[in-house]
Motif scaffolding. Structure first.
Motif, short mmCIF file in Angstrom:
data_model
loop_
_atom_site.label_atom_id
_atom_site.label_comp_id
_atom_site.label_asym_id
_atom_site.label_seq_id
_atom_site.Cartn_x
_atom_site.Cartn_y
_atom_site.Cartn_z
N ASN A 206 0.84 -1.29 -0.16
CA ASN A 206 -0.03 -0.19 0.03
C ASN A 206 0.84 1.48 -0.10
N TYR A 207 2.21 1.20 0.49
CA TYR A 207 3.15 2.32 0.38
C TYR A 207 4.13 2.08 -0.71
N GLY A 208 4.03 1.03 -1.52
CA GLY A 208 4.93 1.00 -2.44
C GLY A 208 5.47 -0.61 -2.73
N SER B 195 4.72 4.67 -15.31
CA SER B 195 4.71 3.70 -14.29
C SER B 195 4.03 4.05 -13.22
N LEU B 196 4.08 5.31 -12.65
CA LEU B 196 3.34 5.68 -11.51
C LEU B 196 1.99 5.86 -11.83
N ALA B 197 1.41 5.98 -13.02
CA ALA B 197 -0.07 6.05 -13.37
C ALA B 197 -0.57 4.67 -13.13
N GLU B 198 0.42 3.60 -13.67
CA GLU B 198 -0.26 2.16 -13.48
C GLU B 198 -0.47 1.78 -12.11
N ARG B 199 0.89 2.36 -11.29
CA ARG B 199 0.83 1.89 -10.06
C ARG B 199 -0.38 2.50 -9.33
N PHE B 200 -0.79 3.61 -9.45
CA PHE B 200 -1.77 4.07 -8.83
C PHE B 200 -3.15 3.51 -9.26
N ASP B 201 -3.24 2.89 -10.45
CA ASP B 201 -4.54 2.44 -10.88
C ASP B 201 -4.65 0.66 -10.03
N THR C 217 -5.92 5.03 -1.29
CA THR C 217 -4.63 5.13 -2.22
C THR C 217 -4.09 6.36 -2.35
N VAL C 218 -4.95 7.54 -2.25
CA VAL C 218 -4.81 8.80 -2.59
C VAL C 218 -3.98 9.04 -1.13
N LEU C 219 -4.58 8.83 -0.07
CA LEU C 219 -3.83 9.11 1.19
C LEU C 219 -2.41 8.62 1.37
N ASN C 220 -2.49 7.32 0.65
CA ASN C 220 -1.06 6.39 0.87
C ASN C 220 -0.27 7.13 -0.05
N HIS C 221 -0.60 7.77 -1.10
CA HIS C 221 0.37 8.38 -2.00
C HIS C 221 0.92 9.62 -1.51
N VAL C 222 0.23 10.25 -0.67
CA VAL C 222 0.78 11.36 0.13
C VAL C 222 1.93 11.11 0.88
N VAL C 223 1.80 10.01 1.61
CA VAL C 223 2.71 9.46 2.44
C VAL C 223 4.08 8.73 1.60
#
Length: 249
Positions: free
Chosen positions: A143-145, A209-215, A226-232
């Motif tokens: 969830n964080y990478g 790559s980042l767009a795919e990972r987010f999806d 996912t939005v909150l985790n990407h801030v972290v």
């Protein structure tokens, strides 16, 4: 009886690194290895190097493919062992006894995993990945990478599904999460189990790559988490870069 392992290497026009990867697999002390090499019809001499070792390779194909994950799916179709792992061109097992060490760590796990050492083009160590492997890995651990690299994870073949072809750069994240959702017994192996050559297509096409990972994360974990985790993720990445002047992804 010791479990069998399919080691799959995919390569395309990487004459510089392919032999190092081949020897890393072929020099393993563990005897029950089925080695599969999938070449994308290389034209730079890569195939000539592979053929030097062909008598020790269980299955070799050389043909055009539709990208990295199409090639990896071809390798999976050829695999017949109890477990599978990808060791793609440029990457290596950490030591000659790595596979033996992994399977000696516990019996009949669904997934084995460990740490990865990053290396650069000069074979110099960049140390451990920024994403340290968790002590207790589950399907939620990404969830964080991508906290475990695909060179450092051994998955029981009965849990494996094909890579999703809609992702060109980050399908390995989705692939591991799907397998981990089915796993009952996941074992962490102490120390490094793989060496990863930094770079690759995900670096060259970082935004895609980042767009795919987010999806992928949105599909598995939900949009808001996912939005909150990407801030972290962004904060941790920035802090790591400030401290080390590199990302060690």
């Amino acid at each position: 009886m010791k479990p069998t392992l399919s080691v799959i290497t995919i390569v395309y026009n990487n004459v510089r690194d392919i032999e190092r990867t081949l020897l890393s697999v072929l020099n393993q002390t563990y005897p029950q290895i089925e080695y599969i090499v999938v070449d994308g019809a290389s034209t730079d001499g890569t195939l000539n190097i592979i053929k030097r070792h062909e008598n020790r390779i269980a299955k070799l194909i050389s043909e055009k493919d539709n990208g990295i994950y199409d090639a990896m799916n071809k390798g999976l179709k050829l695999a017949t062992s109890d477990y599978a792992i990808f060791m793609n061109s440029g990457d290596e097992f950490y030591a000659d006894d790595t596979v033996e060490k992994v399977f000696a760590s516990a019996d009949d796990a669904d997934i084995y995993y460990g740490e990865t050492e990053m290396i650069n083009d000069l074979q110099q160590s960049l140390g451990q990945r920024r994403h340290k492997a968790p002590e207790n890995f589950t399907w939620r651990s990404f969830n964080y990478g991508m906290s475990v690299s695909h060179q450092a994870i051994y998955i029981k073949r009965s849990l494996i599904e094909p890579y999703d072809p809609k992702y060109q750069l980050s399908a390995d994240i989705d692939w591991i999460i799907r397998a981990a959702k089915k796993a009952k017994k996941i074992v962490k192996v102490d120390g490094y189990v793989a060496k990863y050559l930094v770079g690759g297509m995900s670096k060259a096409k970082h935004r895609q790559s980042l767009a795919e990972r987010f999806d992928i994360m949105k599909r598995h974990y939900g949009l808001l988490p996912t939005v909150l985790n990407h801030v972290v993720i962004a904060f941790k990445l920035g802090w790591y870069w400030l401290m080390n002047r590199r990302t060690n992804d």
